[in-house]
Enzyme design. Structure first.
Site, mmCIF file in Angstrom:
data_model
loop_
_atom_site.group_PDB
_atom_site.id
_atom_site.type_symbol
_atom_site.label_atom_id
_atom_site.label_comp_id
_atom_site.label_asym_id
_atom_site.label_seq_id
_atom_site.Cartn_x
_atom_site.Cartn_y
_atom_site.Cartn_z
ATOM 1 N N LYS A 1 0.836 -1.202 0.000
ATOM 2 C CA LYS A 1 0.000 0.000 0.000
ATOM 3 C C LYS A 1 0.870 1.250 0.000
ATOM 4 C CE LYS A 1 -3.709 -0.486 2.529
ATOM 5 N NZ LYS A 1 -4.285 -0.736 3.865
ATOM 6 N N ARG B 1 -3.238 3.312 8.551
ATOM 7 C CA ARG B 1 -3.557 2.122 7.763
ATOM 8 C C ARG B 1 -2.407 1.116 7.785
ATOM 9 N NH1 ARG B 1 -4.764 4.517 1.909
ATOM 10 N NH2 ARG B 1 -6.090 2.670 1.758
ATOM 11 N N GLY C 1 -8.349 -6.892 4.461
ATOM 12 C CA GLY C 1 -9.142 -7.023 5.676
ATOM 13 C C GLY C 1 -8.482 -7.793 6.803
ATOM 14 N N MET D 1 -5.719 -6.969 8.478
ATOM 15 C CA MET D 1 -5.185 -6.120 9.529
ATOM 16 C C MET D 1 -6.049 -4.868 9.635
ATOM 17 S SD MET D 1 -1.186 -6.812 9.132
ATOM 18 C CE MET D 1 -1.226 -6.284 7.472
ATOM 19 N N ARG E 1 -3.701 -1.532 -6.313
ATOM 20 C CA ARG E 1 -2.899 -2.759 -6.175
ATOM 21 C C ARG E 1 -3.291 -3.697 -7.299
ATOM 22 N NH1 ARG E 1 -6.175 -4.360 -0.834
ATOM 23 N NH2 ARG E 1 -8.127 -4.838 -1.821
ATOM 24 N N HIS F 1 -16.822 -8.150 1.358
ATOM 25 C CA HIS F 1 -15.757 -8.995 1.906
ATOM 26 C C HIS F 1 -15.871 -10.413 1.367
ATOM 27 C CE1 HIS F 1 -14.037 -11.737 4.948
ATOM 28 N NE2 HIS F 1 -13.058 -10.872 4.896
ATOM 29 N N SER G 1 13.336 -43.145 -9.431
ATOM 30 C CA SER G 1 12.199 -42.270 -9.234
ATOM 31 C C SER G 1 12.099 -41.999 -7.745
ATOM 32 C CB SER G 1 10.921 -42.940 -9.743
ATOM 33 O OG SER G 1 9.824 -42.119 -9.457
ATOM 34 N N CYS H 1 8.031 -39.070 -8.010
ATOM 35 C CA CYS H 1 6.635 -39.481 -8.143
ATOM 36 C C CYS H 1 5.842 -39.287 -6.861
ATOM 37 C CB CYS H 1 6.535 -40.918 -8.628
ATOM 38 S SG CYS H 1 7.244 -42.091 -7.478
ATOM 39 N N TYR I 1 12.093 -35.573 -15.242
ATOM 40 C CA TYR I 1 10.655 -35.323 -15.177
ATOM 41 C C TYR I 1 10.163 -35.267 -13.742
ATOM 42 C CZ TYR I 1 10.060 -40.244 -14.024
ATOM 43 O OH TYR I 1 10.113 -41.459 -13.392
HETATM 44 P P1 ADP Z 1 -7.581 -2.415 3.829
HETATM 45 O O1 ADP Z 1 -6.136 -2.730 3.682
HETATM 46 O O2 ADP Z 1 -8.278 -3.360 4.733
HETATM 47 O O3 ADP Z 1 -8.243 -2.183 2.517
HETATM 48 P P2 ADP Z 1 -7.341 0.445 4.114
HETATM 49 O O4 ADP Z 1 -6.193 0.967 4.882
HETATM 50 O O5 ADP Z 1 -7.199 0.475 2.645
HETATM 51 O O6 ADP Z 1 -7.672 -1.009 4.630
HETATM 52 O O7 ADP Z 1 -8.567 1.323 4.566
HETATM 53 C C1 ADP Z 1 -9.865 0.953 4.839
HETATM 54 C C2 ADP Z 1 -10.828 1.895 4.179
HETATM 55 O O8 ADP Z 1 -10.618 3.239 4.586
HETATM 56 C C3 ADP Z 1 -10.681 1.925 2.672
HETATM 57 O O9 ADP Z 1 -11.944 1.979 2.118
HETATM 58 C C4 ADP Z 1 -9.922 3.171 2.410
HETATM 59 O O10 ADP Z 1 -10.192 3.705 1.152
HETATM 60 C C5 ADP Z 1 -10.424 4.093 3.504
HETATM 61 N N1 ADP Z 1 -9.409 5.081 3.837
HETATM 62 C C6 ADP Z 1 -8.163 4.845 4.275
HETATM 63 N N2 ADP Z 1 -7.484 5.993 4.443
HETATM 64 C C7 ADP Z 1 -8.332 6.993 4.125
HETATM 65 C C8 ADP Z 1 -8.197 8.408 4.069
HETATM 66 N N3 ADP Z 1 -7.060 8.995 4.393
HETATM 67 N N4 ADP Z 1 -9.257 9.112 3.676
HETATM 68 C C9 ADP Z 1 -10.409 8.502 3.342
HETATM 69 N N5 ADP Z 1 -10.605 7.181 3.362
HETATM 70 C C10 ADP Z 1 -9.567 6.422 3.745
HETATM 71 MG MG MG Z 2 -7.682 -0.932 1.203
#
Ligand code: ADP
Ligand code: MG
Ligand code: MG
Length: 909
Positions: A32, A103, A112, A114, A376, A490, A798, A865, A885
């Site tokens: 990220k 984040r 989701g 962490m 990503r 999710h 083998s 094998c 193989y």
């Molecule tokens: P995950 O890795 O579980 O997707 P994120 O860190 O991407 O968690 O964030 C969870 C949610 O919060 C996402 O929808 C993201 O777009 C939103 N979000 C994160 N940072 C900001 C920010 N600075 N402003 C607005 N929304 C945010």
């Molecule tokens: Mg995210």
């Protein structure tokens, strides 16, 4: 003196079209963080922020909270100032406040798994300033209540205590909704939101014994440490183990200026994909919600709207909603905010081109301005993976080698799984429909809780919505069905990642967790009832629906052709029947690496003859029984040779301990006694004689052939006669006769002599000959150690790495289930050695055996094998060892082929 520690950068800034890092630094900045930096650099509007590196997470794990804050304090303070300057606001300021999100972000995306905290920096005073500054009191209080909820849950541990327990904050929200007789969050009044804040804080105080922290800096450090801790949370650990990600990778922390999708009807938030993540189709698509923040879209609280008009129309059709209603209630972003849509469209194009792969984006619209929050490489199904790879290749974006390298071999497995039988599906009764969230066919028994997915062999997990805690159960279930949530919920995202069939947002389902029931139009379904899901169409069926093998053509075939071009090591299959052999051939198997003859003895008419052979007390008696078995075996081999059309076939002589063949139940023992005209006592005596303390190390493998040479004679005769018969049909087979469980060259030599002598006899009888090889399995450690001697006699080796692993580790494969999971959990083992070839120990013997063998016999053919022959990392190891193989089960052949091509390409780079 300056130490290296002091010069190391631990905090990387990004924002305002520049950044300290870039996309190549994902190991340090996490995926990220690296992508936020990269986007900032190429001019995509991302809110400014900074990334605390993954190394700091590791340092934190060693040094603890106080020490780590000390180390990074100054860098973090400077980076906050940088955000303040860009945003023209101040963190903690009462008039012009800057809020941030905190984040998590590991080097690989773990959706989701962490935690994230939004709107950080608010307290009772700051909220007033925010309201005044934005002239939007409702928004300010909405942000505040969201903040307390997220911070409370992530940092202060305010989570449900058990699975029936409801989230403490949700409980308060539900309570208020009931009182106010409303259903949607957006219907709360400003006073409601203020009440929520009050009640939330009260709940925090009651449950934790402390007041909710008011100092923004205290809040910030609390959240940073919570993100570090989440790397070692249960969910993350399970996910890491499932994918084999080491614990020492750590997670980065991203602190970023907030942008607000909850500022009113000119704001919103959403997620989108540059291509269809389920099918791979090259169409931009996504979902969004007006006046919403963060996870609202994926949480399935409100029904999300489609980003594109096309997507919106397709969605309405499935949801049986008229176009008028759609335009009025659920318009697409393309229709509602055309200029924002255009801008978003442009960014997704830029980003896909830039990363040269399908992207998964998060965006937020704050009062008419578009911000991108994440990009990503998108998770996708196996089918989408193949289609996208071939499409990108054809459009010249990616070359052949990279196309192959990008394939995750294991994901091909999904494509090879069953689909519904078209005849059965015509008769099946559709009971409801949802969104086709992840394709495939699934049939199973209903469970309502993720931790109960194990209850049935085939279970379908039915939930109102899923959450990250459910991952393990989702992985075990055959299919997933949710009542709420869209294509980016999710459940949908995780299911696609797992390649699991999933239907989401089936609104007709009324689920009652307490009663464990699901009601559809008046009919009640209980736990254990059968239903079937078609994840490709979104149809839900009553009962079991028959499935069949999928057809593999189009892009899959193109990919496999491409693989052939780069593959140097051959891929054979383990097949005991013509049917399996044909399947493997259709997947491009180059031959058979292992035919187990014992399976052939279990069929009804044969097991009797087999038992008579085993129970015979004299050589003569055994020979009579073997006479009966001979034609049956010969016919089996003919079928297999025919299916393989001249490709090599390795046949292993009888291997398992004989007690596996005799009856252990009184009734069958009686029957056998009558058939053989002997007493029941005699049968019982023989059965107990065959009992061994350690059958795996007992009377089996070539120890059978060396004590009962007539078995080897019969099997050799069946093989050679079959080859001669097939030769008459015009197919030239070169059978490879394989002696199992050899530990000394003498054991092998004695068997080899019998085989060659028997073959010679048959040649003379038939006045015809075929070529054949005699070789051995290398599965006893001593065989690997003395491979130079054995290879002087053997034509091929083998590696039987199942037994080899068992004996090298001293783990009984049948009993390892008791301790292996614990060993994996504790990190004593990095992976299950029966699944992934353990290279340091077992692999050393494989290497040694190959090298020593080839030293005395340069023409020695070498293969593997064991189960490992179809496991990508093990296949790469076999390639590096110089094997001719690998051999694996038919459905793993495409996987092994791609892995083999990848290994060859990697070596050539
Ligand atoms: P995950 O890795 O579980 O997707 P994120 O860190 O991407 O968690 O964030 C969870 C949610 O919060 C996402 O929808 C993201 O777009 C939103 N979000 C994160 N940072 C900001 C920010 N600075 N402003 C607005 N929304 C945010
Ligand atoms: Mg995210
Ligand atoms: Mg074995």
């Amino acid at each position: 003196m300056e130490t290296i520690q002091e010069v190391k950068t631990r905090v990387y800034k990004f924002g305002d079209k520049s950044a300290d890092g870039d996309s190549t630094m994902r190991n340090l900045l996490g995926g990220k963080g690296a992508n936020l930096a990269e986007m900032s650099k190429i001019g995509i509007p991302v809110p400014p922020g900074f990334t605390i590196t993954t190394e700091v997470c590791t340092e934190y794990n060693e040094l603890g909270k106080e020490a780590i804050i000390d180390i990074i304090l100054e860098e973090v303070q400077q980076a906050v100032v940088n955000i303040e300057e860009i945003m023209g606001a101040k963190f903690g300021d009462k008039e012009n406040p800057l809020l941030v999100s905190v984040r998590s972000g590991a080097r690989v995306s773990m959706p989701g798994m962490m935690d994230t905290v939004l709107n950080l920096g608010l307290n009772d005073e700051v909220v007033l300033g925010l309201a005044k500054k934005t002239n939007n009191e409702r928004f300010a209080w909405d942000s505040y209540r969201r903040f307390i909820q997220m911070y409370g849950s992530v940092v202060l541990g305010m989570k449900p205590k058990s699975k029936d327990d409801i989230d403490p904050f949700e409980e308060i929200i539900e309570h208020l909704k009931e009182k106010r007789e409303i259903t949607l969050d957006t219907d709360f009044t400003i006073q409601d939101l203020k009440d929520l804040v009050y009640d939330f804080k009260d709940a925090v105080k009651k449950r934790t014994g402390h007041s909710f922290p008011t100092d923004p800096w205290e809040q910030l450090w609390g959240a940073v440490i919570a993100v570090f801790n989440s790397w070692n949370g249960d969910r993350a650990v399970y996910y890491r183990n499932m994918h084999g990600y080491p614990a020492d990778w750590g997670t980065a922390v991203n602190v970023q200026a907030m942008v607000y999708g909850n500022m009113g009807n000119n704001s919103g938030t959403g997620v989108c994909f540059t291509r269809d993540a389920a099918t791979g189709e090259n169409v931009f698509n996504g979902e969004y919600l007006i006046n919403a923040q963060g996870e609202d879209v994926v949480a399935g609280v409100r029904t999300p709207q489609q980003v594109t008009k096309l997507g919106s129309e397709r969605w309405a059709e499935l949801a049986k909603i008229s176009d008028e209603e759609r335009i009025e209630k659920y318009p697409s972003l393309e229709e509602l905010m055309p200029s924002i849509y255009k801008e978003l469209y442009k960014y997704q194009e830029i980003l896909e081109k830039h990363y040269r792969d399908m992207q998964d984006l998060e965006f937020t619209i704050q009062d008419g301005k578009l911000w991108i929050l994440q990009t990503r490489n998108g998770k996708r199904t196996g089918a989408a993976m193949v289609k996208i790879a071939i499409d990108l290749l054809k459009s010249g974006i990616v070359d052949e080698k990279e196309t192959l390298l990008r394939i995750e071999p294991n994901k091909l497995d999904e494509l090879l799984h069953p689909v519904f039988d078209p005849q059965a599906i015509k008769r099946a009764k559709i009971i409801a429909q949802g969104l086709p969230a992840s394709p495939g066919a699934a049939t199973g028994q209903i469970v309502f809780f993720a931790d109960e997915a194990k209850k049935f062999k085939n279970s379908i997990l039915v939930r109102i919505e899923t959450s990250p805690e459910d991952l393990e159960g989702m992985n075990i279930a055959k299919g997933i069905l949710t009542a709420r949530g869209g294509m980016t919920s999710h459940a949908a995202v995780v299911a696609r990642g797992l390649g699991k069939c999933c239907i989401s947002g089936a609104g007709a389902l009324k689920i009652d967790y307490k009663e464990k029931t699901m009601m559809i139009e008046g009919k009640v379904y209980n736990e254990g009832d059968w239903i079937s899901l078609n994840g490709t169409t979104g149809n839900i069926f009553d009962g079991k629906v028959a499935t069949m093998e999928p057809e593999l053509s189009g892009e899959f075939a193109e990919l496999m052709d491409l693989s052939k071009k780069y593959q140097t090591m051959k891929v054979r299959t383990n097949a005991d029947s013509p049917k399996d052999a044909l399947i493997a051939r259709s997947f491009g198997a180059d031959g058979i690496g292992l035919t187990r003859t014992e399976h052939m003895f279990f069929e009804a008419d044969r097991i009797k003859a087999m038992r008579e052979m085993i129970l015979a007390y004299t050589v003569k008696g055994r020979k009579v029984a073997l006479e009966t078995l001979l034609p049956m075996q010969r016919k089996d081999f003919e079928g297999i040779f025919r299916a393989m059309e001249g490709h090599p076939v390795t046949i292993r002589l009888l291997d398992p301990p004989l007690h596996e063949f005799v009856p252990h139940q009184l009734a069958t023992q009686k029957e056998l006694a009558e058939d053989m005209h002997i007493s029941l006592e005699a049968v019982k005596l023989k059965v107990s004689e065959l009992n061994e303390f350690n059958p795996m190390l007992g009377h089996r493998g070539c120890r059978l052939g060396n004590t009962y040479p007539e078995i080897t004679e019969m099997q050799t005769r069946a093989i050679i006669e079959a080859a001669l018969n097939i030769k008459k049909e015009g197919i030239n087979t070169i059978p490879e006769i394989m002696v199992p469980l050899v530990g000394t060259v003498e054991e092998f030599a004695l068997q080899e002599e019998i085989i060659r002598k028997t073959a010679q006899t048959v040649f003379e009888e038939r006045n015809d000959t075929v070529e054949f090889l005699v070789g051995t399995m290398i599965e006893v450690p001593r065989a690997a150690l003395t491979a130079n001697k054995i290879a002087q006699k053997a034509d091929f080796f083998s590696f039987g790495t199942n037994d080899l692993t068992q004996m090298v580790f001293g783990y009984s494969r049948d009993d390892a289930g008791k301790f292996l999971p614990i060993y994996l959990e504790k990190g004593i083992l990095k992976s299950d050695p029966f699944e992934v070839l353990e290279q340091e120990g077992v692999g050393q013997l494989v290497k040694m055996g190959t090298e020593r063998g080839r030293k005395t016999n340069p023409n020695l053919k070498v293969g593997i094998c064991g189960e490992h022959g179809g496991e990508p990392r093990s296949v790469e190891f076999c390639f590096k060892t110089g094997m001719d193989y690998v051999s694996c089960s038919p459905f793993r052949v495409p996987i092994a082929r791609i892995a083999a091509a990848q290994a060859a390409i990697k070596q050539s780079l």
